[in-house]
Every structure is written in structure tokens, then in C-alpha cells.
Design a protein around this motif. Structure first.
Motif, mmCIF file in Angstrom:
data_model
loop_
_atom_site.group_PDB
_atom_site.id
_atom_site.type_symbol
_atom_site.label_atom_id
_atom_site.label_comp_id
_atom_site.label_asym_id
_atom_site.label_seq_id
_atom_site.Cartn_x
_atom_site.Cartn_y
_atom_site.Cartn_z
ATOM 1 N N LYS A 238 0.733 -1.343 0.051
ATOM 2 C CA LYS A 238 0.029 0.014 -0.118
ATOM 3 C C LYS A 238 0.982 1.263 -0.078
ATOM 4 C CE LYS A 238 -4.244 -1.452 2.566
ATOM 5 N NZ LYS A 238 -4.823 -1.489 3.860
ATOM 6 N N THR A 239 2.090 0.998 0.255
ATOM 7 C CA THR A 239 2.933 2.551 0.667
ATOM 8 C C THR A 239 3.357 2.783 -0.793
ATOM 9 O OG1 THR A 239 5.118 1.236 1.168
ATOM 10 C CG2 THR A 239 3.799 1.908 3.056
ATOM 11 N N LEU A 253 0.130 11.389 -1.836
ATOM 12 C CA LEU A 253 1.027 11.937 -0.771
ATOM 13 C C LEU A 253 2.313 11.155 -0.853
ATOM 14 C CD1 LEU A 253 -1.861 11.625 2.237
ATOM 15 C CD2 LEU A 253 -0.700 13.667 0.834
ATOM 16 N N LEU A 254 2.789 10.174 -1.471
ATOM 17 C CA LEU A 254 4.031 9.297 -1.536
ATOM 18 C C LEU A 254 4.695 9.357 -2.934
ATOM 19 C CD1 LEU A 254 3.516 6.356 0.964
ATOM 20 C CD2 LEU A 254 4.599 8.720 1.308
ATOM 21 N N ASN A 255 5.887 9.716 -2.875
ATOM 22 C CA ASN A 255 6.540 9.470 -4.348
ATOM 23 C C ASN A 255 7.301 8.040 -4.444
ATOM 24 O OD1 ASN A 255 6.275 12.273 -5.023
ATOM 25 N ND2 ASN A 255 8.184 12.692 -4.305
ATOM 26 N N TRP A 256 7.672 7.514 -3.341
ATOM 27 C CA TRP A 256 8.169 6.206 -3.297
ATOM 28 C C TRP A 256 7.747 5.465 -1.977
ATOM 29 C CZ3 TRP A 256 10.261 4.691 -7.542
ATOM 30 C CH2 TRP A 256 11.060 3.553 -7.544
ATOM 31 N N GLY A 257 7.585 3.978 -2.211
ATOM 32 C CA GLY A 257 7.287 3.318 -0.940
ATOM 33 C C GLY A 257 8.340 2.242 -0.740
ATOM 34 N N ALA A 258 7.909 1.362 0.528
ATOM 35 C CA ALA A 258 9.044 0.487 1.070
ATOM 36 C C ALA A 258 9.068 -0.732 0.096
ATOM 37 C CB ALA A 258 8.522 0.049 2.093
ATOM 38 N N GLY A 259 10.145 -1.244 0.300
ATOM 39 C CA GLY A 259 10.827 -2.491 -0.612
ATOM 40 C C GLY A 259 10.384 -3.743 0.389
ATOM 41 N N PRO A 260 10.781 -5.067 -0.230
ATOM 42 C CA PRO A 260 10.573 -6.277 0.446
ATOM 43 C C PRO A 260 11.158 -6.331 1.768
ATOM 44 C CG PRO A 260 11.118 -6.511 -1.962
ATOM 45 C CD PRO A 260 11.487 -4.925 -1.611
ATOM 46 N N ARG A 261 12.147 -5.861 1.991
ATOM 47 C CA ARG A 261 12.932 -5.930 3.141
ATOM 48 C C ARG A 261 11.983 -5.278 4.352
ATOM 49 N NH1 ARG A 261 18.091 -3.590 2.581
ATOM 50 N NH2 ARG A 261 19.259 -5.249 2.162
ATOM 51 N N ALA A 262 11.092 -4.387 4.118
ATOM 52 C CA ALA A 262 10.147 -4.068 5.138
ATOM 53 C C ALA A 262 9.151 -5.068 5.473
ATOM 54 C CB ALA A 262 9.406 -2.727 4.545
ATOM 55 N N SER A 263 8.752 -5.875 4.318
ATOM 56 C CA SER A 263 7.788 -7.014 4.694
ATOM 57 C C SER A 263 8.516 -8.091 5.654
ATOM 58 C CB SER A 263 7.521 -7.673 3.448
ATOM 59 O OG SER A 263 6.796 -6.731 2.398
ATOM 60 N N ARG A 298 11.414 4.344 5.139
ATOM 61 C CA ARG A 298 11.370 3.678 3.722
ATOM 62 C C ARG A 298 10.407 4.298 2.718
ATOM 63 N NH1 ARG A 298 12.840 -0.418 7.424
ATOM 64 N NH2 ARG A 298 14.638 -1.760 6.699
ATOM 65 N N ILE A 299 9.705 5.306 3.185
ATOM 66 C CA ILE A 299 8.742 6.113 2.386
ATOM 67 C C ILE A 299 9.206 7.535 2.156
ATOM 68 C CG2 ILE A 299 6.681 4.469 2.984
ATOM 69 C CD1 ILE A 299 5.609 6.697 4.771
ATOM 70 N N VAL A 300 8.831 7.988 1.016
ATOM 71 C CA VAL A 300 9.238 9.155 0.689
ATOM 72 C C VAL A 300 8.079 10.155 0.246
ATOM 73 C CG1 VAL A 300 10.640 10.593 -1.019
ATOM 74 C CG2 VAL A 300 11.466 8.398 -0.420
ATOM 75 N N ARG A 301 7.890 11.078 0.811
ATOM 76 C CA ARG A 301 6.860 12.011 0.945
ATOM 77 C C ARG A 301 6.696 12.978 -0.208
ATOM 78 N NH1 ARG A 301 6.538 15.469 5.856
ATOM 79 N NH2 ARG A 301 8.737 15.209 5.587
ATOM 80 N N SER A 302 5.557 12.931 -0.944
ATOM 81 C CA SER A 302 5.400 14.100 -2.077
ATOM 82 C C SER A 302 5.291 15.504 -1.573
ATOM 83 C CB SER A 302 4.343 13.622 -2.862
ATOM 84 O OG SER A 302 3.075 14.032 -2.283
ATOM 85 N N TYR A 303 5.277 16.326 -2.539
ATOM 86 C CA TYR A 303 5.494 17.769 -2.343
ATOM 87 C C TYR A 303 3.770 18.148 -1.439
ATOM 88 C CZ TYR A 303 4.008 22.465 -3.081
ATOM 89 O OH TYR A 303 3.647 23.834 -3.027
ATOM 90 N N HIS A 304 2.832 17.270 -1.899
ATOM 91 C CA HIS A 304 1.751 17.452 -1.465
ATOM 92 C C HIS A 304 1.646 17.113 0.033
ATOM 93 C CE1 HIS A 304 -0.342 17.978 -5.287
ATOM 94 N NE2 HIS A 304 0.348 17.057 -5.867
ATOM 95 N N ALA A 305 2.184 16.014 0.459
ATOM 96 C CA ALA A 305 2.212 15.755 1.946
ATOM 97 C C ALA A 305 3.070 16.892 2.740
ATOM 98 C CB ALA A 305 3.033 14.201 2.013
#
Length: 320
Positions: A238-239, A253-263, A298-305
Motif C-alpha cells: 500500500k505504500t 502523498l507518496l513518491n516512493w514506497g517501502a521495499g520487500p525488506r520492510a515486509s 522507507r517511504i518518501v513523501r510527495s510535495y503534497h504531503a
């Protein structure tokens, strides 16, 4: 370690966790969530990044954990002129005219990487192999590190002068990004009372290296149901703005999400969180309990966020 049933071993870990927390509590006032996150990362065989302003006892906490766990401890003060060889060691020409490898401070059980963002990326990268492979390579020879091995790093979020942002690959090596906050009024009163007198708190050793490795293996062997696994993987998916599971809000709200290591870390962290709370298998609440410190870096917020003043934690909470 003597052979125990899984239930007895899980109970032993819960008991040891309680003892460790009590010993750390003799020195560190409050910061319960921080101590819990550090101990979960250790029992999950992960690394931990502690982010907070100066004076919140980040360094003291790491030193106290090393004492209570009877582990070898080295502190590396990260500075702009620190070189990779100052961390991993270097080869020197011996009296016999042969080169020999002199081990650096990374050859220890617990490494305190103090103010890790004060050193250039080249030196930060010297820790990457150690954190992931639990080994370092010098002059083409790979040297295994002692087990267990943890990097507990500290970072000051407000002093940006002379700092280098941690590369995403480096951040991803950390299981937890733990935010330290100021103590409450009552906690600060207690801190001042305990630290301005003549008495110094002494802590007892609770576990040794062999027992920690045993409990790390136990955490990996904790069973987990399919619906909890699916929940964790879906939460991470979802991220990712491009994922089929990402809600419209995330795409904005996000430019980038978490990778498999997060799971992977979500499941390991949930297993450990379940055991220290007296459960023998994690449920969705355990995944949620460890999600923020695992996902926030592990998540990168967008300008909007950023424009709306939404923190990474705010966005993660919406995903629950």
C-alpha cells in the motif's frame, strides 16, 4: 543452550525481556517505547537508528544495553574526516615484511555509530557490507564479524550544518528508525534527581552472546498464520504509489514506497513483539505495533504531503 520446548523457550524470552527492561530502567528513565524497539531489533537480528535532539541519552542507552547483554561494545564517533579504514581496519606492513590486517572497531558485538550522518557517503558505505553480510572485505579477503552483531546508530535531526543525508540503501539496512522525544516533566525531574547526586546506578548482566543467538533463532521459528503474512505484505504494498493495493491518497502523498525488506522486518518484528507480550504467534495488532518505526524511513513523501504538514507516521496511520 539446553533443549527446551518452543513454549518454554518463548516464556524464557518474555522473562529475559522483562529483566533486561528492568535493568535498563535503573539508568534510563522513561523512553519505554524506544527501549522496546531496540530490544526487538536485537532479538530480530536487525539494526536500529535512533533519531533525536542532543541530550536525550541516546548514547547512554546503547552503552547500557551492551552492559546488560554482556556484549563487546565499540563506539565510533562519525566525523567529516572519518575514513573507511577507521571503521573496518587496514593492512599494515609487519616486521616480517608481510602485510597483516589490523581489525577496526567494527569487529565487536554492538557498534554505536554516533552521529552517523556527520560522515561522507564513502565512509557510511563502509558499514553497508558489515550490516548486511556480517562481514567486511579488505584487500580482497573477507573477514567474518563476531556474532551477534548490531549497529545502533544515532542521528541528530535538527543540526543540518555539516551533515550528509543517509543514502536510501543505508537507511534500508536499519530495521527500525526510532524517534526519541523529550521526557515528560515528571520523567525529567527524576532524571535530574538521579544524575546530579553522588550515586551511580549499577546494572546486572542478564544474557550473554550465546543466549541472544538462541533467542534470535527462536524468534525466526515462531509460527505465523497466512492472514497475518498477507496483511504485512499488503500493508507494505500500500505504500507503493504504483501498486494495485495503493489507495488514491497514497498515490498523491507518496513518491516512493517501502521495499520487500520492510515486509520481512514487519513479520520478524511482529513475531518478537508477540512473544514479549506472552503470545506464541503474532496477530495483526503485533504487525501494527512495529509498523511505524519499520516504515517511516522507507517511504518518501510527495510535495503534497509536505505542503499539508503530514508526517510519515500520519500517512502510515491512514494505511491501517
Amino acid at each position: 543452550m539446553q533443549h527446551r520446548t518452543d513454549v518454554e523457550a518463548a516464556d524464557a524470552l518474555k522473562h529475559a525481556y522483562g529483566q533486561i527492561k528492568a535493568e535498563i530502567g535503573k539508568v534510563i528513565i522513561g523512553q519505554d517505547d524506544v527501549v522496546k524497539s531496540v530490544l526487538i531489533s536485537i532479538f530480530s537480528n536487525g539494526h536500529c537508528l535512533l533519531v533525536g535532539v542532543p541530550g536525550l541519552a541516546k548514547t547512554l542507552l546503547v552503552q547500557t544495553v551492551a552492559q546488560v547483554l554482556d556484549l563487546e561494545f565499540n563506539r565510533i564517533q562519525f566525523t567529516p574526516d572519518l575514513m573507511p579504514s577507521d571503521i573496518i581496519g587496514s593492512e599494515i606492513l609487519g616486521e616480517d615484511r608481510n602485510f597483516k590486517f589490523i581489525k577496526g572497531p567494527v569487529f565487536s558485538n554492538i557498534i554505536l555509530a554516533d552521529e552517523i550522518n556527520r560522515t561522507p557517503p564513502k565512509t557510511q558505505a563502509a558499514l553497508l557490507e558489515a550490516m548486511q553480510e556480517k562481514a567486511v572485505t579488505a584487500a580482497g579477503v573477507t573477514h567474518k564479524l563476531a556474532q551477534p552483531f548490531f549497529v545502533l546508530a544515532t542521528q541528530n535531526p535538527i543540526e543540518q550544518e555539516g551533515t550528509y543525508p543517509l543514502p536510501e540503501a543505508q537507511l534500508d539496512r536499519f530495521m527500525f528508525n526510532v524517534a526519541l522525544d523529550y521526557p515528560t516533566f515528571q520523567e525529567e525531574l527524576l532524571v535530574v534527581k538521579n544524575t546530579t547526586g553522588g550515586n551511580k546506578a549499577e546494572v546486572s548482566k542478564v544474557l550473554n552472546a550465546e543466549q541472544i543467538i538462541y533467542f534470535q533463532q527462536l524468534v525466526r521459528n515462531i509460527p505465523v498464520t497466512d492472514h497475518v503474512l498477507e496483511y504485512a505484505v499488503k500493508l507494505v504494498s500500500k505504500t507503493r504509489p504504483q501498486s494495485e493495493f495503493a489507495p488514491a491518497q497514497v498515490k498523491r502523498l507518496l513518491n516512493w514506497g517501502a521495499g520487500p525488506r520492510a515486509s520481512q522486518f514487519l513479520i520478524l518484528g511482529a513475531k518478537c513483539h508477540a512473544v514479549i507480550n506472552g503470545k506464541y504467534s503474532p496477530d495483526i495488532e503485533d504487525v501494527q505495533a512495529v509498523a511505524k518505526p519499520i516504515l517511516r524511513h522507507r517511504i518518501v513523501r510527495s510535495y503534497h504531503a509536505e505542503a499539508e504538514g503530514l508526517t510519515a507516521d500520519d500517512i502510515i496511520t491512514q494505511l491501517f
